[in-house]
Design an enzyme around this catalytic site. Structure first.
Site, PDB file in Angstrom:
ATOM      1  N   GLU A   1      10.158   1.626   2.455  1.00 24.05           N
ATOM      2  CA  GLU A   1       8.801   1.578   3.000  1.00 24.05           C
ATOM      3  C   GLU A   1       8.559   0.345   3.871  1.00 24.05           C
ATOM      4  OE1 GLU A   1       6.635   4.083   2.743  1.00 24.05           O
ATOM      5  OE2 GLU A   1       8.226   5.145   1.679  1.00 24.05           O
TER       6      GLU A   1
ATOM      7  N   GLU B   1       0.846  -1.201   0.000  1.00 23.47           N
ATOM      8  CA  GLU B   1       0.000   0.000   0.000  1.00 23.47           C
ATOM      9  C   GLU B   1       0.882   1.252   0.000  1.00 23.47           C
ATOM     10  OE1 GLU B   1      -1.245   2.973   2.940  1.00 23.47           O
ATOM     11  OE2 GLU B   1      -1.979   1.075   3.769  1.00 23.47           O
TER      12      GLU B   1
END
Length: 975
Positions: A145, A70
């Site tokens: 991330e 995401e």
């Protein structure tokens, strides 16, 4: 344009069209012929247009791959190869919502905008991101991330770093968070819900690049997508855009994303686990427990809503029967319920906080005995009526606290749509509400209790016990493990990690080229409304009292605030005032028991509550206004009854039930403790502001850490203190509830205002008419520089001061500075490079200027970043195009979409804080005219603020002690 069933429109075949009266929309369900992509369109006159695309993303382990993806797909794509297109959009778009969210079984990418051109720009970037992300050619995205080994020099300690890794370390610091994550794991042993979709920090480093890319390749395909369009836009243009630019490039694909239901258990499962408290903390009354029940399937539309009502009825209302029975048995200090109906098999949970492990059996017995008694003797019909009414009120009001309506409708539709159900069944709530109303004359809810709780073996009991120093234990184990791992690496392997670390740092430090930045679409200055939105009040008279009317269409709902100037009380009583506002409406009056009072409120209104509010002045740094506010939302024809109830609370509140007062204090303490662990940045910035701002000192005493200590002192000495506390309450009520210190605020049309004027005497008759004495509060500025110790795995680092005290003045250009520092400097330095989940700047009219980080692994590194902000501004330079983006992003925040009640609150706030429409227009003009030179000139302001060296850090006790030279004082938060 008319659409015909069975006809194909730009590749999309229309399968269904109908009017959904409940949400005043025409709903259309399409299937994309070439790919099988599903699309739901809700057509209405809402100018706040919404687009979303979602995918079923069932995890099969605890590595958090869905969550990391995401984040990662928004780090550059085929058409938009910037490192952070998501951030570039926030900087330079007029969006009213822009985000991405990972759930237990799905990932969604929603956006909203009122500007048509902007809407298409945003849609283009998001579609390219999900279908063509740069993750396949840039391995540093997963490193940044998700997770990576961090090692800059061979002699350094090997560590883990990553945005999601640190985000989830923070999430797993909160016992409430650990408990909620454990509930699904206990109930779903064999399907996807047993895994942590967000990622467990212990297992996130197990995620390989192959698994990461494989997950995207499998699930991020049009055949597994759920697309949503909402609002007043041209559907034909939207369908053409989605098909021609994206879906037409794919072929249909069979994707095995089915989630099979967990088979029912034969008996209740019991799980005992631990969470961390600090070494100095006491383990008594720190245990959490939860009884959990799997209840049918989410495609059962009646059950979806009826169990929501049941959860509210049993556990949320004042004196809710199950909650009250648990508290009366002295099993713990706080009880709340949860009904998670957003997964295939919804889960009903009963949560007990601040208990002891040896009360486990009694907890079970009290719950089951109470529910059996309710089934046998029946539930109070007045309580049932109250809970049905408030549910219906909230559904009709459709005020979702600032969230675009379209997004809420999409999320609601996805609850059934994701599992091959009808996407409209939960939006069409009328028929189910009618069925549920049969409970007023039948044993409807009693049967639900019997079937889904009492006779339901698919259940679990979780005991979450405290353990001193568990966080330090885990940290030590992690460090030892990484040390051993490093010791077993060859020189070449160590060098590989160093090279990868340097490669990532180099990528993070290398700005995108002008050519790459120009791939992100930008609006022009002509797309921006030059005028501010009308957010004003009309001063009127209501029986001799000032009435502020914000004129807005509210669907015949009156939003009322009765605002009493609370400076009538002494400064030393401020915290007592805040506690009083929490109790009002939740304890007995001479007319009603608190249970009956709750029922009357819920049957007749959309809610009545009291709050303590402070308004910082826009022009004078030392001036602020404080009010005790009684708030009510009510359908216009029930205004008379609502004011009767409010008047009864003001006149007749009784403090005789000391047991009830103790219960509410304990619940309040429990909720603040949750905030201390979950939203530590708010606690840290409030504490910091109290060092130099009188208004923030007031907030600190009414809702911050100082208030928490005040409540704990009363709880710990309750029997000795309660009589004097009650005397304080009575004295405060006598002083505050005065006709001469009252302002009435109404949001609605003339009909709503007229109803209030006709009935305001109900309130005025119970108020004192004595002359009002307004107190002046003293303020002593003090730099305490505290390290606030908790068992958290992360930190919240705050630093700031008031620039007006240093001789600077407010200008709208400071808002552009806030955008630039927040979305460029702090994002890159604290989040991207530092690994924190978030960082922001807060710069306001009153002069308060603060930096803060969220779920941050660092302390000194972050403080150094704050200190270097001035140097960054000195050297700041950018193109006209990029400067325009910063300005547009700032305007977007100023023009945030407001619900009618939010708009009314804003209008009253502007009035109290002495911010005129001309002031707001001047501010907007200053924003629109901001130049690079203006930003450079703010360098000295920021440097001077940072030189004051006012600091608060809330977080891991071990980490803070390692950096103790930063602080003047260390405060053990939970001791």
């Amino acid at each position: 344009m008319n659409y015909n069933l069975g006809k194909i429109y730009h590749g999309f075949k229309l399968h269904r069209e109908e009017k959904v009266e409940e949400i005043n929309s025409i709903a259309r369900v399409f299937i994309h012929e070439k790919t099988g992509a599903k699309l739901l369109h809700l057509e209405n006159d809402d100018s706040n247009k919404v687009f979303a695309i979602g995918f079923k993303t069932p995890p099969s382990d605890d590595t958090g791959v869905a969550h990391i993806l995401e984040h990662s797909v928004l780090c550059g794509s085929r058409k938009f190869p910037t490192k952070e297109p998501f951030v570039e959009l926030i900087k330079g778009s007029l969006n009213t919502f822009l985000n991405a969210m990972t759930f237990s079984d799905k990932t969604i990418y929603p956006l909203a905008s009122k500007n048509e051109k902007d809407f298409f720009n945003l849609m283009d970037v998001y579609l390219d991101a999900v279908f063509y992300p740069n993750i396949y050619n840039t391995k540093e995205i997963l490193m940044q991330e998700g997770w990576h080994y961090e090692l800059e020099n061979a002699e350094d300690e090997l560590t883990y770093k990553g945005v999601v890794y640190n985000e989830m370390k923070g999430a797993f610091s909160s016992p409430d968070g650990v408990l909620m994550r454990g509930i699904q794991k206990s109930l779903f042993e064999h399907n996807t819900y047993g895994f942590e979709s967000g990622g467990d920090p212990e297992f996130i480093p197990d995620l390989t690049e192959e698994e990461f890319l494989g997950f995207h390749s499998k699930y991020y395909h049009p055949s597994n997508s759920y697309i949503f369009l909402y609002g007043d836009g041209n559907l034909d243009e939207r369908l053409a855009f989605i098909n021609d630019n994206y879906l037409n490039n794919f072929e249909k694909k069979d994707i095995d994303a089915e989630i099979l239901p967990e088979k029912p258990f034969k008996e209740m499962k019991e799980v005992v686990t631990e969470y961390s408290i600090s070494n100095e903390d006491n383990e008594d009354e720190k245990t959490f427990m939860a009884l959990n029940f799997v209840t049918g399937e989410c495609t059962n539309d009646e059950l979806y809503i009826s169990l929501s009502v049941l959860e509210y009825l049993l556990l949320e209302t004042q004196g809710a029967p199950l909650k009250q029975a648990i508290l009366d048995a002295n099993l713990g200090k706080d009880v709340y319920g949860s009904f998670d109906n957003g997964i295939l098999q919804p889960v009903f949970s009963i949560v007990l906080k601040n208990s002891d492990a040896n009360k486990k059996e009694k907890f079970k017995n009290v719950v089951f005995d109470t529910l059996k008694s309710l089934v046998k003797n029946g539930i109070d019909k007045k309580l049932i009526e109250a809970c049905i009414n408030i549910t219906e009120f909230k559904l009709r009001e459709a005020d979702f606290q600032g969230m675009p309506k379209g997004l809420f409708y999409y999320m609601t539709a996805m609850d059934s749509w994701l599992h091959d159900g009808d996407p409209l069944i939960h939006l069409k709530y009328e028929k189910n509400m009618e069925k549920i109303k049969k409970a007023l004359t039948s044993n409807y809810f009693e049967q639900l209790i019997e079937k889904y709780i009492l006779n339901n073996n698919h259940s679990s009991l979780i005991v979450l016990a405290p353990k001193r120093g568990l966080a330090d234990e885990k940290d030590k184990k992690l460090r030892t493990g990484l040390k051993k791992y490093k010791e077993n690496l060859s020189v070449e392997e160590i060098q590989d990690i160093i090279n990868e670390t340097k490669s990532l740092i180099n990528r993070q430090n290398t700005p995108d080229s002008e050519e790459i930045l120009e791939t992100i679409p930008v609006l022009s200055i002509d797309d921006i409304d030059q005028k501010v939105e009308e957010l004003s009040v009309i001063e009127e008279d209501a029986s001799g009292v000032k009435l502020l009317h914000h004129d807005a269409f509210t669907s015949k709902i009156a939003y009322l605030d009765f605002m009493f100037d609370s400076r009538t009380i002494a400064q030393e009583d401020i915290s007592y005032l805040s506690l009083l506002t929490t109790l009002l409406g939740k304890i007995n009056t001479k007319t009603y028991s608190y249970v009956d009072l709750s029922n009357e409120i819920l049957i007749n209104t959309g809610g009545i509550y009291f709050k303590n509010e402070v308004y910082g002045d826009s022009k004078d740094v030392l001036r602020y206004s404080t009010y005790l506010e009684g708030h009510c939302s009510v359908v216009v024809d029930r205004v008379p009854r609502a004011l009767e109830i409010l008047a009864d609370i003001i006149k007749n509140t009784s403090f005789e039930d000391k047991k009830r007062i103790r219960e509410l204090i304990r619940v309040l303490i429990s909720r603040i403790e949750m905030k201390l662990m979950d939203r530590g940045h708010q606690v840290a910035t409030t504490r910091l502001g109290a060092y130099f701002s009188p208004a923030y000192e007031y907030i600190e005493k009414t809702s911050g850490y100082e208030y928490y200590k005040f409540l704990k002192e009363i709880e710990n000495n309750f029997d000795d203190r309660i009589d004097s506390v009650i005397l304080k309450f009575q004295a405060i009520m006598n002083k505050v509830f005065n006709k001469n210190s009252l302002i009435v605020a109404v949001t609605g049309k003339d009909e709503e205002v007229s109803a209030v004027k006709k009935n305001v005497s109900e309130i005025l008759e119970v108020l004192s008419d004595e002359e009002v004495q307004i107190n002046k509060y003293s303020f002593h500025e003090e730099n305490k520089n505290e390290g606030m110790l908790t068992p958290s795995n992360v930190q919240y680092v705050a630093k700031g001061y008031n620039y007006k005290k240093l001789g600077y003045e407010y200008t709208g250009k400071l808002l552009v500075l806030k955008t630039i520092i927040g979305m460029d400097y702090l994002w890159n330095k604290v989040r991207v490079q530092g690994g924190a989940y978030g960082a922001f700047a807060n710069i306001v009219r009153s002069g308060n200027f603060m930096f803060a980080s969220y779920r941050d692994p660092n302390i000194k590194e972050t403080l150094k970043t704050y200190d270097n902000a001035a140097k960054y501004l000195d050297n700041f330079t950018t193109t006209d195009r990029e400067m325009l983006k910063y300005i547009i992003g700032t305007i977007s925040e100023l023009d945030m979409q407001l619900t009618p009640s939010m708009a009314g609150d804003a209008a009253v706030s502007y009035y109290i804080r002495r911010i005129s429409k001309a002031d707001r227009q001047q501010e907007r003009k200053e924003v629109l005219s901001t130049t690079v030179k203006d930003i450079n000139n703010f360098s000295k302001l920021v440097a001077d603020v940072m030189k004051m060296n006012y600091i608060v850090v809330l977080g891991n006790d071990g980490k803070i002690k390692e950096n103790k030279d930063v602080f003047k004082n260390l405060e053990n938060v939970f001791n």
